[in-house]
Design a protein around this motif. Structure first.
Motif, PDB file in Angstrom:
ATOM      1  N   GLY A  25      -2.657   2.044  -4.560  1.00  9.80           N
ATOM      2  CA  GLY A  25      -2.466   3.469  -4.279  1.00  9.80           C
ATOM      3  C   GLY A  25      -1.008   3.853  -4.217  1.00  9.80           C
ATOM      4  N   ILE A  26      -0.239   3.291  -5.137  1.00 13.14           N
ATOM      5  CA  ILE A  26       1.214   3.539  -5.210  1.00 13.14           C
ATOM      6  C   ILE A  26       1.526   4.200  -6.551  1.00 13.14           C
ATOM      7  N   SER A  27       2.265   5.327  -6.520  1.00 13.54           N
ATOM      8  CA  SER A  27       2.512   6.039  -7.788  1.00 13.54           C
ATOM      9  C   SER A  27       3.519   5.300  -8.663  1.00 13.54           C
ATOM     10  N   GLY A  28       4.499   4.639  -8.026  1.00 16.36           N
ATOM     11  CA  GLY A  28       5.510   3.924  -8.818  1.00 16.36           C
ATOM     12  C   GLY A  28       6.784   4.718  -8.984  1.00 16.36           C
ATOM     13  N   ALA A  29       7.173   5.453  -7.931  1.00 14.73           N
ATOM     14  CA  ALA A  29       8.440   6.213  -7.972  1.00 14.73           C
ATOM     15  C   ALA A  29       9.598   5.225  -8.144  1.00 14.73           C
ATOM     16  N   GLY A  87       0.817  -1.208   0.000  1.00  9.29           N
ATOM     17  CA  GLY A  87       0.000   0.000   0.000  1.00  9.29           C
ATOM     18  C   GLY A  87       0.844   1.249   0.000  1.00  9.29           C
ATOM     19  N   GLY A  88       0.311   2.289  -0.662  1.00  8.90           N
ATOM     20  CA  GLY A  88       0.998   3.567  -0.717  1.00  8.90           C
ATOM     21  C   GLY A  88       0.185   4.654  -0.050  1.00  8.90           C
ATOM     22  N   TYR A  89       0.630   5.872  -0.278  1.00  9.03           N
ATOM     23  CA  TYR A  89      -0.024   7.040   0.315  1.00  9.03           C
ATOM     24  C   TYR A  89      -1.476   7.148  -0.166  1.00  9.03           C
ATOM     25  N   ALA A 135      -1.594  -3.386 -10.438  1.00  4.61           N
ATOM     26  CA  ALA A 135      -1.571  -2.035  -9.860  1.00  4.61           C
ATOM     27  C   ALA A 135      -2.977  -1.442  -9.861  1.00  4.61           C
ATOM     28  N   ILE A 136      -3.321  -0.812  -8.738  1.00  4.64           N
ATOM     29  CA  ILE A 136      -4.626  -0.142  -8.613  1.00  4.64           C
ATOM     30  C   ILE A 136      -4.349   1.318  -8.319  1.00  4.64           C
ATOM     31  N   ASN A 137      -4.843   2.210  -9.177  1.00  8.11           N
ATOM     32  CA  ASN A 137      -4.571   3.631  -8.994  1.00  8.11           C
ATOM     33  C   ASN A 137      -5.670   4.430  -9.697  1.00  8.11           C
ATOM     34  N   THR A 143       4.984   1.695   0.890  1.00 13.29           N
ATOM     35  CA  THR A 143       5.952   2.645   0.326  1.00 13.29           C
ATOM     36  C   THR A 143       6.477   3.512   1.468  1.00 13.29           C
ATOM     37  N   ARG A 144       7.492   4.288   1.143  1.00 14.19           N
ATOM     38  CA  ARG A 144       8.034   5.162   2.181  1.00 14.19           C
ATOM     39  C   ARG A 144       6.997   6.220   2.577  1.00 14.19           C
ATOM     40  N   ALA A 145       6.223   6.708   1.589  1.00 14.81           N
ATOM     41  CA  ALA A 145       5.204   7.722   1.901  1.00 14.81           C
ATOM     42  C   ALA A 145       4.154   7.140   2.849  1.00 14.81           C
ATOM     43  N   VAL A 205      -7.727   0.906 -13.040  1.00 14.79           N
ATOM     44  CA  VAL A 205      -7.896   2.331 -12.761  1.00 14.79           C
ATOM     45  C   VAL A 205      -9.165   2.474 -11.930  1.00 14.79           C
ATOM     46  N   GLY A 206      -8.984   2.915 -10.672  1.00 16.37           N
ATOM     47  CA  GLY A 206     -10.157   3.048  -9.811  1.00 16.37           C
ATOM     48  C   GLY A 206      -9.762   3.328  -8.385  1.00 16.37           C
ATOM     49  N   ASP A 207     -10.780   3.558  -7.568  1.00 21.89           N
ATOM     50  CA  ASP A 207     -10.528   3.855  -6.149  1.00 21.89           C
ATOM     51  C   ASP A 207     -10.102   2.572  -5.438  1.00 21.89           C
ATOM     52  N   VAL A 208      -8.981   2.654  -4.767  1.00 17.66           N
ATOM     53  CA  VAL A 208      -8.363   1.455  -4.211  1.00 17.66           C
ATOM     54  C   VAL A 208      -9.240   0.784  -3.144  1.00 17.66           C
ATOM     55  N   ARG A 263       8.327  -2.688   6.991  1.00 12.64           N
ATOM     56  CA  ARG A 263       7.556  -3.167   5.829  1.00 12.64           C
ATOM     57  C   ARG A 263       7.864  -2.354   4.566  1.00 12.64           C
ATOM     58  N   GLN A 264       8.760  -1.383   4.690  1.00  9.93           N
ATOM     59  CA  GLN A 264       9.039  -0.525   3.523  1.00  9.93           C
ATOM     60  C   GLN A 264       9.820  -1.278   2.451  1.00  9.93           C
ATOM     61  N   VAL A 265       9.295  -1.170   1.240  1.00 17.00           N
ATOM     62  CA  VAL A 265       9.961  -1.787   0.088  1.00 17.00           C
ATOM     63  C   VAL A 265      10.551  -0.682  -0.774  1.00 17.00           C
ATOM     64  N   GLY A 266      11.754  -0.899  -1.260  1.00 17.04           N
ATOM     65  CA  GLY A 266      12.346   0.090  -2.163  1.00 17.04           C
ATOM     66  C   GLY A 266      13.817   0.290  -1.886  1.00 17.04           C
ATOM     67  N   GLN A 267      14.317   1.344  -2.460  1.00 20.89           N
ATOM     68  CA  GLN A 267      15.757   1.616  -2.411  1.00 20.89           C
ATOM     69  C   GLN A 267      16.297   1.668  -0.984  1.00 20.89           C
ATOM     70  N   THR A 268      15.529   2.257  -0.075  1.00 19.90           N
ATOM     71  CA  THR A 268      15.998   2.331   1.307  1.00 19.90           C
ATOM     72  C   THR A 268      15.224   1.373   2.213  1.00 19.90           C
ATOM     73  N   GLY A 269      14.581   0.418   1.598  1.00 19.65           N
ATOM     74  CA  GLY A 269      13.857  -0.598   2.357  1.00 19.65           C
ATOM     75  C   GLY A 269      14.248  -1.976   1.857  1.00 19.65           C
ATOM     76  N   LEU A 270      13.279  -2.878   1.845  1.00 22.20           N
ATOM     77  CA  LEU A 270      13.549  -4.252   1.408  1.00 22.20           C
ATOM     78  C   LEU A 270      13.442  -4.387  -0.102  1.00 22.20           C
ATOM     79  N   ALA A 313      -2.291   7.856 -15.543  1.00 24.87           N
ATOM     80  CA  ALA A 313      -0.914   8.178 -15.975  1.00 24.87           C
ATOM     81  C   ALA A 313       0.118   7.841 -14.896  1.00 24.87           C
ATOM     82  N   ALA A 314      -0.285   7.174 -13.828  1.00 19.24           N
ATOM     83  CA  ALA A 314       0.672   6.853 -12.756  1.00 19.24           C
ATOM     84  C   ALA A 314       1.778   5.956 -13.308  1.00 19.24           C
ATOM     85  N   PRO A 315       3.048   6.249 -12.984  1.00 20.84           N
ATOM     86  CA  PRO A 315       4.177   5.459 -13.534  1.00 20.84           C
ATOM     87  C   PRO A 315       4.123   3.964 -13.192  1.00 20.84           C
TER      88      PRO A 315
HETATM   89  C1  LIG Z   1      16.841   8.806  -1.351  1.00 18.04           C
HETATM   90  C2  LIG Z   1      15.409   8.367  -1.422  1.00 18.04           C
HETATM   91  C3  LIG Z   1      15.118   7.075  -1.077  1.00 18.04           C
HETATM   92  C4  LIG Z   1      13.789   6.619  -1.131  1.00 18.04           C
HETATM   93  N1  LIG Z   1      13.529   5.328  -0.802  1.00 18.04           N
HETATM   94  C5  LIG Z   1      12.263   4.872  -0.940  1.00 18.04           C
HETATM   95  C6  LIG Z   1      11.952   3.503  -0.670  1.00 18.04           C
HETATM   96  O1  LIG Z   1      12.806   2.706  -0.243  1.00 18.04           O
HETATM   97  N2  LIG Z   1      10.693   3.095  -0.862  1.00 18.04           N
HETATM   98  C7  LIG Z   1       9.691   3.930  -1.302  1.00 18.04           C
HETATM   99  O2  LIG Z   1       8.556   3.482  -1.467  1.00 18.04           O
HETATM  100  N3  LIG Z   1       9.967   5.231  -1.548  1.00 18.04           N
HETATM  101  C8  LIG Z   1      11.201   5.718  -1.360  1.00 18.04           C
HETATM  102  N4  LIG Z   1      11.443   7.031  -1.596  1.00 18.04           N
HETATM  103  C9  LIG Z   1      10.290   7.928  -1.816  1.00 18.04           C
HETATM  104  C10 LIG Z   1       9.795   7.903  -3.254  1.00 18.04           C
HETATM  105  O3  LIG Z   1      10.500   8.855  -4.003  1.00 18.04           O
HETATM  106  C11 LIG Z   1       8.283   8.269  -3.331  1.00 18.04           C
HETATM  107  O4  LIG Z   1       8.091   9.511  -2.698  1.00 18.04           O
HETATM  108  C12 LIG Z   1       7.380   7.237  -2.669  1.00 18.04           C
HETATM  109  O5  LIG Z   1       7.669   5.943  -3.143  1.00 18.04           O
HETATM  110  C13 LIG Z   1       5.935   7.594  -3.012  1.00 18.04           C
HETATM  111  O6  LIG Z   1       5.085   6.747  -2.313  1.00 18.04           O
HETATM  112  P1  LIG Z   1       3.576   6.545  -2.779  1.00 18.04           P
HETATM  113  O7  LIG Z   1       3.554   5.984  -4.156  1.00 18.04           O
HETATM  114  O8  LIG Z   1       2.901   5.798  -1.698  1.00 18.04           O
HETATM  115  O9  LIG Z   1       2.996   8.022  -2.708  1.00 18.04           O
HETATM  116  P2  LIG Z   1       2.597   9.037  -3.867  1.00 18.04           P
HETATM  117  O10 LIG Z   1       3.734   9.270  -4.781  1.00 18.04           O
HETATM  118  O11 LIG Z   1       2.010  10.213  -3.170  1.00 18.04           O
HETATM  119  O12 LIG Z   1       1.489   8.286  -4.702  1.00 18.04           O
HETATM  120  C14 LIG Z   1       0.203   8.014  -4.236  1.00 18.04           C
HETATM  121  C15 LIG Z   1      -0.556   7.405  -5.398  1.00 18.04           C
HETATM  122  O13 LIG Z   1      -1.844   7.024  -4.954  1.00 18.04           O
HETATM  123  C16 LIG Z   1      -2.775   7.318  -5.979  1.00 18.04           C
HETATM  124  N5  LIG Z   1      -4.079   7.484  -5.313  1.00 18.04           N
HETATM  125  C17 LIG Z   1      -4.517   8.502  -4.557  1.00 18.04           C
HETATM  126  N6  LIG Z   1      -5.758   8.257  -4.104  1.00 18.04           N
HETATM  127  C18 LIG Z   1      -6.098   7.032  -4.581  1.00 18.04           C
HETATM  128  C19 LIG Z   1      -7.257   6.226  -4.438  1.00 18.04           C
HETATM  129  N7  LIG Z   1      -8.308   6.597  -3.695  1.00 18.04           N
HETATM  130  N8  LIG Z   1      -7.281   5.035  -5.071  1.00 18.04           N
HETATM  131  C20 LIG Z   1      -6.221   4.620  -5.837  1.00 18.04           C
HETATM  132  N9  LIG Z   1      -5.106   5.356  -5.995  1.00 18.04           N
HETATM  133  C21 LIG Z   1      -5.035   6.539  -5.361  1.00 18.04           C
HETATM  134  C22 LIG Z   1      -2.252   8.595  -6.612  1.00 18.04           C
HETATM  135  O14 LIG Z   1      -2.770   8.741  -7.933  1.00 18.04           O
HETATM  136  C23 LIG Z   1      -0.752   8.361  -6.564  1.00 18.04           C
HETATM  137  O15 LIG Z   1      -0.315   7.738  -7.752  1.00 18.04           O
HETATM  138  C24 LIG Z   1      12.747   7.504  -1.538  1.00 18.04           C
HETATM  139  C25 LIG Z   1      13.068   8.820  -1.902  1.00 18.04           C
HETATM  140  C26 LIG Z   1      14.375   9.248  -1.840  1.00 18.04           C
HETATM  141  C27 LIG Z   1      14.703  10.648  -2.247  1.00 18.04           C
END
Ligand SMILES: Cc1cc2nc3c(=O)[nH]c(=O)nc-3n(C[C@H](O)[C@H](O)[C@H](O)COP(=O)(O)OP(=O)(O)OC[C@H]3O[C@@H](n4cnc5c(N)ncnc54)[C@H](O)[C@@H]3O)c2cc1C
Length: 339
Positions: A283-287, A225-227, A302-304, A252-254, A320-323, A265-272, A308-310
């Motif tokens: 709800g993960i953008s795909g950074a 799960g993401g932000y 992916a559910i978003n 995600t980190r967010a 594409v829809g509400d998570v 539980r964080q997955v990614g560059q600074t996690g697992l 255009a989410a990466p």
């Molecule tokens: C040095 C460095 C290291 C990092 N290491 C990590 C790492 O290890 N792991 C990591 O995850 N990140 C890491 N990050 C952070 C990373 O850059 C992103 O900020 C982070 O991954 C974004 O998390 P997110 O996708 O949850 O949030 P967001 O980017 O805010 O994305 C949220 C997504 O949810 C979607 N959304 C919103 N509402 C809904 C809804 N109701 N239903 C469905 N979709 C919805 C939005 O369209 C958006 O795409 C790091 C950053 C830096 C600079």
């Protein structure tokens, strides 16, 4: 000093005589690098009562295991391990040495590199062999040490051309563990442990071991799960879905920063780094920093709400829809099936 061989070495980390999973992953990658270089894949194993473990390494392609088996090496300790591995590297000059980017590998590799004046890149996400033209010089068969850099905004290829030995640490889960095809004939070269006064400067007095509450690294299904999950309560839906599917929950980190999940539980560059059969990104953008930890998953859903989410660029199935709505539907559908 002899001319460097084209050998690839993997430092095999063990606890209680059992090799760490990352060592098998590194042997699998090392096998391919050694093939390309025309060299031999060798494992370096230090410990006590680890002769049996040495044999297991042949299955992953090691043709030789350099073994130092002694009670003084039962637990990892910086001084004797760094000294012994450093002496072996200095004397035998392999072309490449790989370590897991674990607590042990991160402690050991820089010491061995500085002791032997070797090149070292930490936290590589890929390793290749290539020819490089650099500062008007041509280099053949260099180790290309590939990793995210500058806050994960670029993927850098790092070379250490002017040193005979090139080293890298690699995180667990990044390389795929695969046994070698056919039986590999290997030999164990047992080397004596010769004590040095500094070896006993640090002693292990007691050991405490705690089971990790999550099995994320080895879960076949990961619901992440993401932000975009919006609230902690919504994030709780992911635990329900994961439980139904027999998986585990990642974030995600967010999402961690928002307090939806704990940092383990964080997955990614600074996690697992995870490589499950199925990764459901909710709800993960795909950074890029998140992708670094999950993009090698077998299947990605992916559910978003944002088409255009990466994350949709790397997923196999896009919704594409509400998570919260989609997850509720998933849970109902699975419950119905299980009835
Ligand atoms: C040095 C460095 C290291 C990092 N290491 C990590 C790492 O290890 N792991 C990591 O995850 N990140 C890491 N990050 C952070 C990373 O850059 C992103 O900020 C982070 O991954 C974004 O998390 P997110 O996708 O949850 O949030 P967001 O980017 O805010 O994305 C949220 C997504 O949810 C979607 N959304 C919103 N509402 C809904 C809804 N109701 N239903 C469905 N979709 C919805 C939005 O369209 C958006 O795409 C790091 C950053 C830096 C600079």
């Amino acid at each position: 000093m002899d001319a460097p061989a084209n050998d690839v070495w993997v430092f095999v980390e063990q606890r209680g005589g059992r090799p760490h999973a990352v060592s098998f992953e590194l042997l699998s990658k090392g096998r391919k690098l050694a093939e390309q270089l025309g060299g031999t894949l060798k494992a370096v194993l230090l410990g006590h009562g680890v002769r049996e473990a040495a044999r297991e390494l042949f299955r992953f392609g090691a043709r030789e295991v350099l073994l130092v088996d002694h009670a003084a090496l039962a637990d990892y300790r910086t001084m004797p391990y760094a000294r012994i591995v450093g002496e072996l590297v200095g004397a035998r000059q392999p072309r490449i040495v790989l370590f897991g980017a674990t607590v042990v590998g991160r402690d050991l590799a820089p010491r061995v590199a500085s002791q032997t004046r070797s090149g070292l890149t930490a936290d590589c996400t890929d390793l290749q062999i290539g020819d490089v033209s650099y500062l008007r010089k041509e280099y053949k068969n260099l180790l290309l040490q590939i990793r995210p850099a500058l806050g994960g905004n670029i993927i850098a290829t790092i070379i250490t051309p002017d040193v005979p030995v090139q080293m890298a640490t690699v995180r667990e889960g990044v390389m795929e563990a695969s046994a070698a095809e056919g039986a590999v004939e290997g030999r164990v070269v047992e080397l004596p442990y010769v004590a040095a006064p500094a070896d006993e400067l640090v002693q292990v007095v007691e050991r405490h071991q705690e089971e990790s509450p999550s099995n994320l690294k080895h879960a076949p299904i990961v619901v992440a799960g993401g932000y975009g999950m919006g609230t902690r309560e919504n994030f709780g839906l992911l635990h329900k879905l994961a439980e139904l599917l027999g998986g585990d929950v990642a974030a995600t980190r967010a999402a961690v920063d928002a307090g939806f999940a704990t940092s383990d539980r964080q997955v990614g560059q600074t996690g697992l780094t995870v490589r499950p059969k199925l990764y459901i990104a909710c709800g993960i953008s795909g950074a890029i920093q998140h992708r670094a930890g999950m993009e090698k998953s077998g299947r990605i859903v992916a559910i978003n709400t944002d088409p255009a989410a990466p994350i949709f660029d790397i997923c196999h199935h896009a919704i594409v829809g509400d998570v919260a709505t989609v997850i509720h539907t998933f849970i109902e559908a699975y419950r119905e099936r299980l009835r």
